[in-house]
Design a protein around this motif. Structure first.
Motif, PDB file in Angstrom:
ATOM      1  N   VAL A  15       0.840  -1.201   0.000  1.00  0.00           N
ATOM      2  CA  VAL A  15       0.000   0.000   0.000  1.00  0.00           C
ATOM      3  C   VAL A  15       0.876   1.253   0.000  1.00  0.00           C
ATOM      4  O   VAL A  15       0.648   2.181  -0.777  1.00  0.00           O
ATOM      5  CB  VAL A  15      -0.962  -0.007   1.213  1.00  0.00           C
ATOM      6  N   LEU A  16       1.887   1.269   0.856  1.00  0.00           N
ATOM      7  CA  LEU A  16       2.782   2.418   0.946  1.00  0.00           C
ATOM      8  C   LEU A  16       3.505   2.656  -0.376  1.00  0.00           C
ATOM      9  O   LEU A  16       3.567   3.789  -0.869  1.00  0.00           O
ATOM     10  CB  LEU A  16       3.797   2.217   2.069  1.00  0.00           C
ATOM     11  N   ALA A  18       2.666   1.713  -3.456  1.00  0.00           N
ATOM     12  CA  ALA A  18       1.732   2.143  -4.501  1.00  0.00           C
ATOM     13  C   ALA A  18       1.324   3.601  -4.281  1.00  0.00           C
ATOM     14  O   ALA A  18       1.280   4.401  -5.226  1.00  0.00           O
ATOM     15  CB  ALA A  18       0.509   1.236  -4.530  1.00  0.00           C
ATOM     16  N   GLU A  19       1.032   3.949  -3.044  1.00  0.00           N
ATOM     17  CA  GLU A  19       0.616   5.321  -2.735  1.00  0.00           C
ATOM     18  C   GLU A  19       1.772   6.301  -2.951  1.00  0.00           C
ATOM     19  O   GLU A  19       1.580   7.410  -3.449  1.00  0.00           O
ATOM     20  CB  GLU A  19       0.096   5.393  -1.300  1.00  0.00           C
ATOM     21  N   TYR A  20       2.974   5.909  -2.580  1.00  0.00           N
ATOM     22  CA  TYR A  20       4.156   6.749  -2.790  1.00  0.00           C
ATOM     23  C   TYR A  20       4.326   7.048  -4.284  1.00  0.00           C
ATOM     24  O   TYR A  20       4.541   8.197  -4.671  1.00  0.00           O
ATOM     25  CB  TYR A  20       5.406   6.040  -2.252  1.00  0.00           C
ATOM     26  N   ARG A  22       2.040   6.933  -6.684  1.00  0.00           N
ATOM     27  CA  ARG A  22       0.947   7.789  -7.167  1.00  0.00           C
ATOM     28  C   ARG A  22       1.150   9.241  -6.734  1.00  0.00           C
ATOM     29  O   ARG A  22       0.883  10.173  -7.482  1.00  0.00           O
ATOM     30  CB  ARG A  22      -0.398   7.265  -6.666  1.00  0.00           C
ATOM     31  N   THR A  23       1.649   9.440  -5.525  1.00  0.00           N
ATOM     32  CA  THR A  23       1.819  10.786  -4.989  1.00  0.00           C
ATOM     33  C   THR A  23       3.082  11.470  -5.506  1.00  0.00           C
ATOM     34  O   THR A  23       3.042  12.639  -5.906  1.00  0.00           O
ATOM     35  CB  THR A  23       1.869  10.738  -3.438  1.00  0.00           C
ATOM     36  N   ASP A 105      -0.097  -2.093  -8.099  1.00  0.00           N
ATOM     37  CA  ASP A 105      -0.354  -2.190  -6.659  1.00  0.00           C
ATOM     38  C   ASP A 105       0.657  -3.091  -5.962  1.00  0.00           C
ATOM     39  O   ASP A 105       0.449  -3.493  -4.823  1.00  0.00           O
ATOM     40  CB  ASP A 105      -1.777  -2.703  -6.420  1.00  0.00           C
TER      41      ASP A 105
END
Length: 165
Positions: A15-16, A18-20, A22-23, A105
């Motif tokens: 999760v971290l 994938a979110e990193y 995207r951000t 992901d």
């Protein structure tokens, strides 16, 4: 650390990561290799290498203590060609390489395996300096190797025969 704790940490790392991406617009360095190593060991029923050993990442005791180097590639855009895997450690002791392909992901969707002899043969025939250093494209690895696991089907039984006890 219990298996449950490791599963939970890897899920959080996915999760971290994938979110990193995207951000920040770029991957979090090193995380895909850690996730892929964990996934390959779990999904292919391997054993982690002993602490301090180098050149390989896992052992397949069901196939004669085969030493396995684990590589990963997270594919964010399948339409892009030329995706490369990390440099293979050609000067180290290992019997095969598994390549864990992950989606955006950081979930595995395919795992390929290539034998050392097949990789060395390709490197020997190649005129590419990259190949001589152990660098290879994902497409080339798929040609040299064989599909060992898929998200849809699990083990590919005709290839990955470590199920016999």
């Amino acid at each position: 650390m219990t298996l449950y704790a490791a599963d939970k940490l890897i899920a959080q790392a996915r999760v971290l990561a994938a979110e990193y991406r995207r951000t920040m617009g770029k991957p979090l360095p090193g995380i895909s290799n850690e996730i892929a190593e964990y996934d390959a060991i779990k999904l292919l029923q391997l054993e982690p290498k002993p602490t301090g050993e180098g050149g390989y990442d896992a052992v397949d005791s069901k196939r004669g203590d085969k030493l396995i180097q684990i590589k990963s590639r997270t594919i964010f855009d399948e339409s892009k060609s030329g995706q490369r895997i990390g440099q293979l450690k050609l000067d180290k002791d290992w019997d095969s390489v598994v390549l864990v392909l992950m989606d955006e992901d950081y979930e595995p969707y395919e795992i390929y395996e290539a034998e050392r002899d097949d990789i060395i043969e390709y490197v020997g025939k190649s005129s590419s300096n990259r190949a001589k250093r152990g660098a290879m494209s994902v497409a080339r690895f798929k040609i040299i190797g064989r599909l060992a696991w898929t998200r849809e089907n699990g083990f590919e039984p005709e290839v990955w025969d470590n199920q016999a006890d």
